[in-house]
Structures are given as structure tokens and as C-alpha cells.
Design a protein around this motif. Structure first.
Motif, short mmCIF file in Angstrom:
data_model
loop_
_atom_site.label_atom_id
_atom_site.label_comp_id
_atom_site.label_asym_id
_atom_site.label_seq_id
_atom_site.Cartn_x
_atom_site.Cartn_y
_atom_site.Cartn_z
N ASP B 345 0.81 -1.37 0.03
CA ASP B 345 0.01 -0.19 -0.03
C ASP B 345 0.92 1.41 0.00
O ASP B 345 0.70 2.37 -0.69
N HIS B 348 2.10 1.91 -3.56
CA HIS B 348 1.08 2.39 -4.22
C HIS B 348 0.83 3.97 -3.97
O HIS B 348 0.77 4.85 -4.79
N ARG B 351 3.88 5.88 -5.32
CA ARG B 351 3.90 5.94 -6.62
C ARG B 351 3.09 7.08 -7.31
O ARG B 351 3.51 7.62 -8.29
N THR B 352 1.78 7.31 -6.78
CA THR B 352 1.08 8.47 -7.37
C THR B 352 1.78 9.81 -7.21
O THR B 352 2.03 10.47 -8.32
N PRO B 353 2.54 10.00 -6.07
CA PRO B 353 2.97 11.41 -6.05
C PRO B 353 4.64 11.49 -7.24
O PRO B 353 4.65 12.46 -7.76
N ALA B 355 4.60 9.72 -9.64
CA ALA B 355 4.05 9.64 -11.00
C ALA B 355 3.82 11.11 -11.38
O ALA B 355 4.09 11.55 -12.70
N GLY B 356 3.22 11.97 -10.47
CA GLY B 356 2.99 13.13 -10.61
C GLY B 356 4.29 14.08 -10.87
O GLY B 356 4.52 14.93 -11.90
N ARG B 358 7.11 13.17 -11.98
CA ARG B 358 7.61 12.73 -13.39
C ARG B 358 6.98 13.51 -14.21
O ARG B 358 7.33 13.89 -15.45
N ALA B 359 5.37 13.24 -14.39
CA ALA B 359 5.06 13.75 -15.52
C ALA B 359 4.97 15.32 -15.46
O ALA B 359 5.13 15.93 -16.61
N SER B 360 4.95 15.88 -14.39
CA SER B 360 4.90 17.45 -14.39
C SER B 360 6.50 17.66 -15.09
O SER B 360 6.37 18.57 -16.11
N ILE B 384 4.80 18.63 -4.25
CA ILE B 384 4.60 17.24 -4.10
C ILE B 384 5.85 16.52 -3.34
O ILE B 384 5.56 15.71 -2.61
N ARG B 514 -8.76 11.15 -3.02
CA ARG B 514 -7.47 11.86 -3.07
C ARG B 514 -7.31 13.33 -3.69
O ARG B 514 -7.35 13.47 -4.90
N ASP B 516 -5.81 16.81 -3.78
CA ASP B 516 -4.29 17.32 -4.06
C ASP B 516 -3.40 17.13 -2.91
O ASP B 516 -2.28 16.70 -2.75
N LEU B 519 -2.33 13.69 0.52
CA LEU B 519 -1.38 12.23 0.05
C LEU B 519 -1.36 11.54 1.34
O LEU B 519 -1.21 10.35 1.03
#
Lengths: 234, 556
Positions: B345, B348, B351-353, B355-356, B358-360, B384, B514, B516, B519
Motif C-alpha cells: 500500500d 502504491h 507511486r502516485t506523487p 508519477a506526478g 515525473r509527469a510534471s 509534491i 485523493r 491534491d 497524500l
């Protein structure tokens, strides 16, 4: 191109939206399932939906099922945080067209989005051609008679949309919503005419015959006719 | 690990010792029993021979003595050739000496006379306690001149004894009341009747032994019979004291006992050898379940923790071990599953932040952006990162367990709560939240400042995150004689029905919501629960009527 991004986590939503807008597409966003559903209830049409499965409100899978049962035919790309086979299978079975596991590379998301759009318009080739005009979707390269033509983002988006729907009549409203989203669809529709004018000027620069024709009262059609029909309308 | 030695070795040694001792003891027992039986049997038959042949031997001996023959084979009765005889007489020398001194009258050739005469034989007569011996036949073992061993039975024949007429088993030549005999005899000698006098009995019937000689029927003197050849006939009597001895070789007996001993030793040795072979095998076999269990345990690892140990019907001695192992395995398995779920858990969640982030950054770098766009991206990434840091801190605290941070001091609950709310002021104003605070009598409690701060921080953050925009957060501090408590309550829409049960699950969030900023909300209440537990208090959650209330109670 109209794209809807449904993602609750701000940073990712923002990044995806920016990346898709960079493609020249019109992107709407929703942070939860309820808001996303509302777009469709308002009869908005999207070419592509990027849908995170773990969203508040209506969860992604339920929304997906609902949209498909309502006859929404947008291509849907599902984002899942858990790389479990089951959730992907469930999503595909519920009507998703593709999936991407978080974390993902933005390039991949954009590439998959392009591929889905091609499929959406039943195009297999990544290079769209009508007469002397060719558009390479992946790098926005436009050539007329093998000469590279520089287009602005708006002009490109307009041309890409025409190319995808080559041979079809496209209404001004459709064009407008693809250029500006849904805002002020009814308003100054001559914005579209202005951009069509710019586009024609650039495409016909070297004496190339017109391929972007006006259908009075209906809109425009992108079509290559032989010399014979050159004395067309206008 | 220090080895406690081998059970197998210990059991083997113990079993071998037991076998050795029992084989040895039973060998000794058998040997002794057989020897006693043999000796008793031999003595009995020797005694019989003695009793049957003594009269004849005595008579012949006297004759031989008179004839000057020291050695005479005539002493031996018919059919008794394997026995050798010696007859001695108490020759009168000193009338004042009551002790008889025996001198040889005659013997057979093979009687081991030399050694025999060296023996100090009891002279018969009353023993020191004045009671008569049970048997006046004395047995000795004497070495013969040829080195052979003989068993010798000796009997002292008192004057007046007469040839036994077949009833000697009843004690016919047992001179009951021998004490009297002795005195009588001595008296008699002093009376000047050293020879030829006797008072005898014959045909001692039952009870005859109790008769005094004096009371017996008087007999005539034996004189005429003395010196007569042919030995005493039936009914003949002697007025001297004789000692008749008969000897038989015990070589056979010794040989038999020798063989017996050797047999026993061999059997014992064989038993020990077999035991030495069998016992380790049996012990190994007996310990097989231990090896099986150990193999089974050896196969235990993280992946197989959820499988029960495959030990069917362990021996009774091992059952407690197996049971406690099984219990330990179950506890471990549960803990392991918990840990695994928590790790997964947490991964996971991280992982979300990630991914955020990385994407940003990816999107920012895809093409030239304006300075403002870069600034925006960096601000977002910083946000983040900060929330990830908070999350990692919480995870670490959870992983370490809060207990070790216990450092008690007097904690002012009211000001701690005020500080926590002050830290949330920015978020609260963003969301249009107000706080209604009832601090009670500002109770103090002896507890851990660090943990209580953490509890308040997490509870208020949770409340601020989930409260309806523009609503009011109610905080109350109260006390009772035994403990202090506080509640934090916020309005919340759409609370799932299992909120109250699941609120403390790590990484669970109501509505999977979730937003913003939320977290590490999922970890918050888990942390609260752990901290409260470390402080010995209790925490409960109530979710009803669109209101989420959390209550913490700590002992004073």
C-alpha cells in the motif's frame, strides 16, 4: 480534436492536460467521475477520453460502463495506478480501448492518444495525405508537394482535424469546439473562417489547387479534386 | 548457538549403561544362585554320605589304628569309592583339658589330610551363646596334595553316639542338649571313667532330643566291643569322641561354575555388543519425528509462512513444541501479511506523487516554456516533494513503532491543541473553515509531548481535509477523575458506511478521495491509533449524520 482528461491527482492531471494541449488539441478536464459524467450529459463530444480508474465520485470503472451504455463512442484510454492484470482486464471488458499503468512516460501517453485518434477516424497510417498535402501526426510535420509548410498550433490543429475527417463536411460549430473547446460555441463563428483563411493561404502558397472547400450553409470539406473541378466554388 | 549436546548420544549412553548394569547384575545373580544351589546340593549329599558311612569308617579306623595302619581303604563303604575318609579321635591326654584334641586314627589314601588338619574347625559343642548349632556337620574346602580341591564334611561323634538306625534325619545323631553331654563327659572323666562310660540313647524318638542323657535308660559298658575287629555293627557304641570327615573332589563343580561364568560373560558381552548396535538405531528411529519436524521447519520461509506445518500426529513429547511453533508461525504469518500489505500500500501511495513529479517535469521539458510555466512546474514539484516527505516520515514512524519515543513529561493539552490548530490556520482559511474550541479546565497529563503533538497534528489535519468547505470544526477537551479525553469533530458529506471500522487501516481513505493535498491522510489515523496505544490510551471514531468525530482518551 477534443480530449477529456479525468484524473483526481492534480500534478498528473495538469501534466497530461499540458501535454495534450501541446498537441494542439482541445482538452477539457475533470477531477472526479461526477464532473466527467456531466460533460457527456451536456451532449459534449470528445474524440478521446483519458480516464483514471481511481477517482472520487463515480469511480472510473463505473463511469466507463455508464458511458458505453449511453452510447458514447469516444476512444477511452484508461489510467490505472495498480498494475494488476485484473483491473486492466476489467477496464478493457467495460469498454476501454487502451490502458496505461502509472507511472507512465508522457511520450507514451501522447503516442497512445494519437494512435487512438487514428483509430477513432479509421486511419491506419501515421501520415495523413490528401492530394499534395501530407500531415505526419507524431511530429506535426506538414508538407505540400514535399515542401514543408510552417503552421501555427491553431492552424495545425485545424488542418489535422480536417485531415482526419477528409471527405466529410465539417460544421463550423464542430471546428469551433475543436479549436476553443465548448466556450462560446455560438459566438463569433467567423473565428473559424479566419483560421480557415490563414490555412488556405499557406497551403495554396505555391499555386497548389484548393483542397479546403466551403459548403455554403453547412461548413467545410477537405477534399482533393482533379484539375477539372478546379473552378470550384467561392 | 551453543550446542546442548546430542540427545541421541545421551539416550544411547544411558541405554547402554542400563543394559550393562542389568546384564551384569543378572549375571552375578545367576552365578550366585547356581553356585549356592550347587554347594548346598553337594553339601547335602556329602552330609548324607557322612552320616551313612561314619560308623563304618570309625570302626575301620579304630581297627586300622590299632594295627598301626595309617592309611586304610577299608574306611570306604561299598559304592562310595569317590569319597575319601578321615577319622580322628580325641585321645585322652590331659584329663583336665576339656578341649578335645583330635589325632588321626586312619584315613583313605586320597584324603587331603595335610591341609585339612591345618584348618581350624569348630570343635562342636555349644557355641558361645550356649545354644547348640543347627548342624554339627562342618564343611570346608581343602586343597589336596595334587592341587585338586575337595569339599570336606566333618562331624564330631560324641561318646555314646550310636550307629544311626535310619532316623538320623530327625536329629538322631544330633546330640541335642549337647551342652549337657560335654559337662557330663568332663564330669565323667573326672570320675575316673574316661573310657567305656557313656550314657546313650537309642532310637531317639520324637522329643528324644530333650531328654537328658541321665534320664535315658542306662546301658551296659561297651568295653568288650572296643578293639574288636569288624567295625561296629549295628547298635555299636563308642565311648570316645571321634571326628569323622569325608571329602569329595569339587573339580567338576568348579568346572561347571567356570563354564557357567564364561557363558554368562559371553552372553553379557554379546548383549552389550548387540545393544551397542541396536540402541543407536532405535534411538535414531525414535528421534525421526524430531528430524522430520526440523526438516519441516527448515522448509519454512517467508513464502510458505501461510502453510501450516505438515506434521501429522507428532509424538506426545514433541506436541507442545509443534504447537508452539505452529502458534509462532501463525503470528509471524499474520504479521508478515500485514507488513506485506502495508509495504505494498505504501508503495502504491508513493507511486502516485512520484508519477506526478515525473509527469510534471516531463511535460515541462517537452518543449520551450515560459519562465512562468517553469516556475509553476517547480512550485508544483516542490509541493509534491514536501507531501512525499511527510508521508515517508509517517511511514518511518509507523515502521519503527511509536513506543520507543516515550519520554514522559507534563503535557498541556490545551496549548498543544491550539498549536496544532494554528499550524492548520492557512489550510482552514483556504477552505473557509472555522474552529469551535472548548478547552475545558485546560487539563494537564503526564505523557509524551512528542506523541501528543503528533496525535493532534494528525487529527486536525484529517479534520481540515475532510471537513465540508465553510463548515465548523469542533474541538473539545475534557477530563474525568481517571483520565483526560478530547474530541475533534468535523462535518463530512458522503461518509462510507464502513468509515468507523476502517478509519484506522493504514492508507485507507474515506471515498478513496485523493484531493491534491491529502497524500498522507491515509496514514494519519493509523499513526494516531499507534501513538495512543503507545500512551496506553484508547481512540474511537464515530461517523454518523454527516459528522466525523474522533475521540482520544488517555489515562492520567
Amino acid at each position: 480534436m477534443r480530449v477529456l482528461v479525468v484524473e483526481d491527482y492534480g500534478p498528473i492531471r495538469g501534466a497530461v492536460v499540458t501535454a495534450l494541449r501541446d498537441e494542439g488539441w482541445t482538452v477539457e478536464l475533470a477531477a472526479d467521475g461526477t464532473t466527467a459524467h456531466q460533460f457527456f450529459k451536456d451532449d459534449q463530444v470528445f474524440d478521446l477520453v483519458v480516464l483514471d480508474l481511481m477517482i472520487p465520485g463515480i469511480d472510473g470503472l463505473t463511469l466507463l460502463t455508464a458511458l458505453r451504455s449511453e452510447g458514447v463512442d469516444s476512444h477511452i484510454l484508461v489510467l490505472t495506478a495498480r498494475d494488476e492484470v485484473e483491473s486492466r482486464v476489467n477496464a478493457l471488458n467495460a469498454g476501454a480501448d487502451d490502458y496505461l499503468t502509472k507511472p507512465f512516460a508522457m511520450e507514451e501517453l501522447v503516442a497512445r492518444a494519437r494512435a487512438l485518434l487514428r483509430r477513432h477516424y479509421a486511419k491506419k497510417s501515421p501520415v495523413l495525405s490528401v492530394g499534395p498535402v501530407s500531415v505526419t501526426i507524431s511530429d506535426h510535420r506538414v508538407t505540400v508537394k514535399d515542401e514543408v509548410v510552417d503552421l501555427t498550433a491553431r492552424e495545425y490543429a485545424l488542418l489535422e482535424y480536417f485531415m482526419f475527417r477528409a471527405g466529410e463536411i465539417v460544421s463550423r460549430e464542430e471546428l469551433h469546439s475543436n479549436l476553443y473547446g465548448d466556450s462560446g460555441a455560438s459566438a463569433s463563428s467567423n473565428v473559424v473562417d479566419v483560421y480557415v483563411g490563414y490555412l488556405r493561404k499557406k497551403l495554396e502558397a505555391g499555386g497548389v489547387p484548393r483542397i479546403l472547400h466551403t459548403r455554403r450553409g453547412q461548413g467545410y470539406i477537405l477534399e482533393f479534386r482533379d484539375e477539372a473541378g478546379g473552378a470550384g466554388a467561392e | 548457538m551453543k550446542s546442548g549436546g546430542s540427545i541421541q548420544r545421551r539416550l544411547t549412553v544411558a541405554a547402554l549403561l542400563t543394559v550393562g548394569v542389568s546384564v551384569g547384575l543378572s549375571g552375578v545373580f545367576v552365578e550366585r544362585t547356581v553356585r549356592e544351589r550347587m554347594v548346598a546340593g553337594a553339601e547335602e549329599s556329602l552330609e548324607t554320605v557322612l552320616r551313612i558311612g561314619s560308623m563304618r569308617a570309625t570302626g575301620e579306623a579304630r581297627l586300622a589304628h590299632r594295627e598301626g595302619r595309617e592309611v586304610s581303604e577299608d574306611l570306604v563303604g561299598p559304592g562310595m569309592s569317590q569319597f575319601s575318609w578321615l577319622v580322628e579321635a580325641d585321645l585322652p591326654r590331659d584329663p583336665d583339658d576339656p578341649q578335645p584334641i583330635f589325632e588321626q586314627l586312619a584315613r583313605t589314601a586320597d584324603f587331603p589330610a595335610d591341609k585339612f588338619r591345618e584348618q581350624e574347625l569348630p570343635l562342636g559343642g555349644p557355641n558361645d551363646s550356649g545354644e547348640s548349632d543347627e548342624s554339627e556337620v562342618t564343611f570346608t574346602v581343602v586343597e589336596g596334595s595334587n592341587g585338586e580341591l575337595y569339599r570336606v564334611a566333618s562331624y564330631i561323634m560324641e561318646p555314646g553316639a550310636e550307629r544311626f538306625n535310619g532316623k538320623w534325619g530327625g536329629g538322631g545323631w544330633r546330640s541335642d542338649g549337647r551342652g549337657d553331654d560335654r559337662g557330663e563327659r568332663g564330669e565323667g572323666r573326672m570320675d575316673g571313667r574316661p573310657e567305656g562310660r557313656f550314657e546313650g540313647r537309642r532310637g531317639d524318638g520324637p522329643g528324644g532330643g530333650s531328654l537328658s542323657r541321665r534320664g535315658g535308660p542306662q546301658r551296659g559298658e561297651l568295653g568288650p566291643q572296643r578293639g574288636r575287629g569288624g567295625g561296629p555293627g549295628p547298635g555299636s557304641r563308642f565311648d570316645d569322641t571321634f571326628r569323622v570327615s569325608v571329602a569329595a573332589s569339587i573339580a567338576e563343580e568348579r568346572a561347571f561354575l567356570d563354564i557357567l561364568l564364561k557363558t554368562l560373560l559371553l552372553a553379557g558381552a554379546l548383549a552389550l555388543v548387540f545393544s551397542a548396535l541396536l540402541i543407536p538405531w532405535a534411538v535414531r528411529r525414535g528421534l525421526r519425528p524430531v528430524r522430520k519436524i526440523s526438516e519441516e521447519i527448515g522448509r519454512m520461509d517467508a513464502d510458505r509462512l501461510d502453510h501450516a506445518l505438515e506434521i501429522a500426529a507428532p509424538p506426545a513429547e514433541l506436541a507442545p513444541i509443534v504447537n508452539s511453533l505452529e502458534g509462532a508461525r501463525e503470528r509471524l504469518s499474520e504479521a508478515f501479511v500485514r507488513e506485506k500489505r502495508f509495504t505494498s500500500d505504501a508503495a502504491h501511495e508513493l507511486r502516485t506523487p512520484l508519477a506526478g513529479l515525473r509527469a510534471s517535469m516531463e511535460v515541462a521539458l517537452r518543449r520551450e516554456r515560459s519562465l512562468d510555466q517553469y516556475r509553476e512546474t517547480m512550485t508544483e514539484c516542490l509541493g509534491i516533494t514536501e507531501s512525499m516527505q511527510g508521508m515517508v516520515d509517517s511511514l518511518l514512524l509507523l515502521a519503527k513503532g511509536a513506543a520507543h519515543e516515550l519520554e514522559r513529561s507534563t503535557v498541556d493539552l490545551a496549548s498543544t491543541l491550539e498549536d496544532a490548530l494554528a499550524n492548520r490556520a492557512a489550510d482552514m482559511s483556504t477552505r473557509g473553515l472555522t474552529a469551535e474550541v472548548d478547552l475545558g479546565d485546560r487539563p494537564a497529563v503526564s505523557s509524551s509531548q512528542v506523541l501528543i503533538e503528533r496525535i493532534f497534528a494528525n487529527i486536525t489535519r484529517n479534520a481540515v481535509q475532510y471537513a465540508k468547505e465553510g463548515s465548523e470544526i469542533a474541538c473539545t477537551i475534557g477530563e474525568s477523575p481517571d483520565d483526560v479525553w478530547w474530541t475533534v469533530s468535523n462535518e463530512a458529506a458522503d461518509l462510507p458506511s464502513d468509515t468507523a471500522e476502517r478509519a484506522f487501516d493504514p492508507l485507507w481513505r474515506a471515498d478513496a478521495a485523493r484531493s491534491d493535498a491529502s497524500l498522507h491522510a491515509g496514514l494519519g489515523l493509523t499513526l494516531v491509533a499507534q501513538c495512543v496505544e503507545a500512551l496506553g490510551g484508547s481512540v474511537s471514531v464515530e461517523a454518523a449524520d454527516e459528522r466525523f468525530t474522533i475521540k482520544v482518551t488517555l489515562p492520567r
